[in-house]
Design a protein around this motif. Structure first.
Motif, PDB file in Angstrom:
ATOM      1  N   TYR A   1       3.543   2.017  -1.407  1.00 63.51           N
ATOM      2  CA  TYR A   1       5.091   1.639  -2.681  1.00 63.51           C
ATOM      3  C   TYR A   1       3.494   2.133  -4.006  1.00 63.51           C
ATOM      4  N   VAL A   2       2.066   1.990  -3.577  1.00 64.34           N
ATOM      5  CA  VAL A   2       0.912   2.357  -4.444  1.00 64.34           C
ATOM      6  C   VAL A   2       1.218   3.315  -3.913  1.00 64.34           C
ATOM      7  N   MET A   3       0.484   4.133  -2.811  1.00 62.22           N
ATOM      8  CA  MET A   3       0.616   5.558  -2.736  1.00 62.22           C
ATOM      9  C   MET A   3       1.518   6.250  -2.624  1.00 62.22           C
TER      10      MET A   3
ATOM     11  N   PRO B   1       4.469   8.564   2.239  1.00 63.54           N
ATOM     12  CA  PRO B   1       3.614   8.517   2.147  1.00 63.54           C
ATOM     13  C   PRO B   1       3.186   9.610   4.187  1.00 63.54           C
TER      14      PRO B   1
ATOM     15  N   TRP C   1       1.192  -1.207  -0.292  1.00 63.50           N
ATOM     16  CA  TRP C   1      -0.250   0.304   0.320  1.00 63.50           C
ATOM     17  C   TRP C   1       0.422   1.016  -0.013  1.00 63.50           C
TER      18      TRP C   1
ATOM     19  N   VAL D   1       3.334   5.956  -6.044  1.00 57.07           N
ATOM     20  CA  VAL D   1       3.293   5.560  -7.255  1.00 57.07           C
ATOM     21  C   VAL D   1       2.520   6.691  -7.374  1.00 57.07           C
ATOM     22  N   ARG D   2       0.628   6.401  -6.799  1.00 57.55           N
ATOM     23  CA  ARG D   2      -0.061   7.419  -6.604  1.00 57.55           C
ATOM     24  C   ARG D   2      -0.135   8.990  -6.835  1.00 57.55           C
ATOM     25  N   ARG D   3       1.573   9.596  -5.999  1.00 55.90           N
ATOM     26  CA  ARG D   3       1.873  10.729  -5.346  1.00 55.90           C
ATOM     27  C   ARG D   3       2.351  11.079  -6.494  1.00 55.90           C
ATOM     28  N   ARG D   4       2.807  10.083  -7.425  1.00 56.28           N
ATOM     29  CA  ARG D   4       4.347  11.030  -8.140  1.00 56.28           C
ATOM     30  C   ARG D   4       5.764  10.902  -7.775  1.00 56.28           C
ATOM     31  N   GLN D   5       5.866  10.153  -6.903  1.00 59.97           N
ATOM     32  CA  GLN D   5       7.295   9.886  -5.972  1.00 59.97           C
ATOM     33  C   GLN D   5       8.698  10.525  -7.169  1.00 59.97           C
TER      34      GLN D   5
END
Length: 398
Positions: free
Chosen positions: A314-316, A360, A312, A318-322
């Motif tokens: 890691y997905v966050m 995150p 989760w 990605v979604r927040r454009r690290q």
């Protein structure tokens, strides 16, 4: 200095000064952990110093520092534990510190860990501060310090040293210092096998920046050797060349020494029961926890929740454009940790260097008022201190 792709030291000094509150908080969390460990160990008649410097992997690093490579233990089940499994940078530093100070190698390892852990905390702050601001940077450092297995950051292990090199390599990538990024990645590759994650991050960022330059308006489909940020193509290429040299050099040396060729290091790891099977053995291990009697069966849901949390986070990210290098780095670290086939109890420790996974949570924590965030950090620090003392006085890190 420009030939080495280095900038004036003042930006680095400004970063260190800016990180002072975070470093003070980090030191406070770690001192609390050491105080609880000392009291707990004394109550059991154990030495906290010995637990930190002279057990488990620490002993293997000390043997490398003292006698070099070539030591191995043959177990009754046929496994061969060779010290060639342990990368050389920490033993080299232990040997150097011991030569200068006269300290035993084990104590020299602890002396290496102190500045390494502070450098890691400062590097984590520098990366997070650049992306999300000073408050988020401080929160990221405190969260990393207060991880349940955070006590490893104070041990004569490689986690603190590796994380310091990785964090500053990522910071160098984010600031366009390609040669510095590659050199730090090479050193990380001399510290742990997962140094390949740092090299992969440098390569991914370098390739992505080149593609952006090629697509930039006014480039005519090409590049004249420099991008707007000022980093030259040769320097970027040199950083890419340097990045994998540490890990590749040691692995090839082990292969030559053992006669196993390019895969000789994998044979050494196999002797320890380590391998990469995509996580099948770990999945079977987790499933086996559910079959245990209560309360041991609670380990099953706890492990599932832990893996789900890692995914989760890691997905966050990605979604927040690290930034791409952070995603590549933390992704490779997480995959190598979770998909290895041996030493299941070490997985939380192996995940520790993947600090971008905490960003995150750090940004969410930074948005809280201090009156609300401080109790959260205090509770995490206290829990980490108690768990670390229990852990090292029990099974400890494999």
């Amino acid at each position: 200095m420009t030939d080495l792709d280095l900038r004036p030291v003042s930006p680095l000094l400004r970063t260190v000064r800016r990180s002072a509150p975070a470093l003070l908080g980090y030191a406070a969390v770690r001192v609390l952990g050491l105080a609880v460990l000392t009291a707990w160990s004394a109550a059991r008649g154990e030495s906290a110093r010995a637990l930190l410097s002279a057990r488990w992997d620490s002993l293997w690093y000390v043997r490398v520092a003292e006698f070099g490579y070539g030591y191995e233990v043959r177990l009754p089940n046929g496994e061969v534990h060779s010290n060639l499994a342990f990368f050389p940078l920490l033993p080299w530093l232990e040997r150097a510190v011991s030569a200068v100070t006269g300290l035993p190698y084990a104590d020299a390892g602890l002396l290496v860990t102190v500045p390494a852990s502070l450098a890691a905390a400062c590097g984590i702050f520098a990366v997070t501060d650049r992306l999300y601001g000073r408050r988020a940077g401080t929160c990221a450092v405190l969260l990393w310090a207060a991880l349940p297995v955070g006590v490893v950051q104070s041990m004569a292990y490689t986690e603190a040293l590796f994380t310091a090199l990785a964090a500053w390599s990522l910071y160098a990538v984010l600031t366009g210092r390609w040669v510095a990024a590659g050199a730090l990645a090479a050193l990380s590759g001399l510290t742990r096998p997962v140094g390949v994650a740092v090299a992969a991050a440098v390569w991914a960022a370098a390739i992505a920046s080149y593609v952006r330059e090629r697509r930039a308006p006014g480039n005519g489909g090409g590049t004249r050797g420099r991008r707007p940020g000022g980093a030259s193509v040769p320097r970027r290429a040199l950083g890419m060349l340097l990045a994998p040299l540490g890990a590749a050099g040691y692995v090839l040396w082990v292969g030559h020494r053992t006669g196993g060729g390019p895969f000789g290091y994998l044979d050494v790891q196999a002797g320890w029961g380590n391998g990469f099977d995509g996580g099948l053995a770990f999945a079977r291990f987790v499933a086996g926890r559910f079959a245990l009697p209560f309360p041991s069966a609670l380990a099953g849901p706890a492990l599932v929740a832990g893996v789900a949390l890692v995914v989760w986070l890691y997905v966050m990210g990605v979604r927040r454009r690290q930034p791409l290098p952070l995603l590549v780095y933390s992704g490779v670290v997480a995959v190598l940790a979770l998909c290895a086939s041996g030493y299941f109890g070490s997985k939380p420790r192996l995940l520790m260097p993947a600090f971008p996974l905490l960003l995150p949570l750090a940004t969410a924590l930074s948005r809280l008022r201090t009156a609300r965030s401080a109790p959260v950090v205090a509770a995490l620090a206290a829990g980490s201190a108690v768990y670390g003392a229990l852990w090292l006085n029990g099974s400890g890190p494999p």
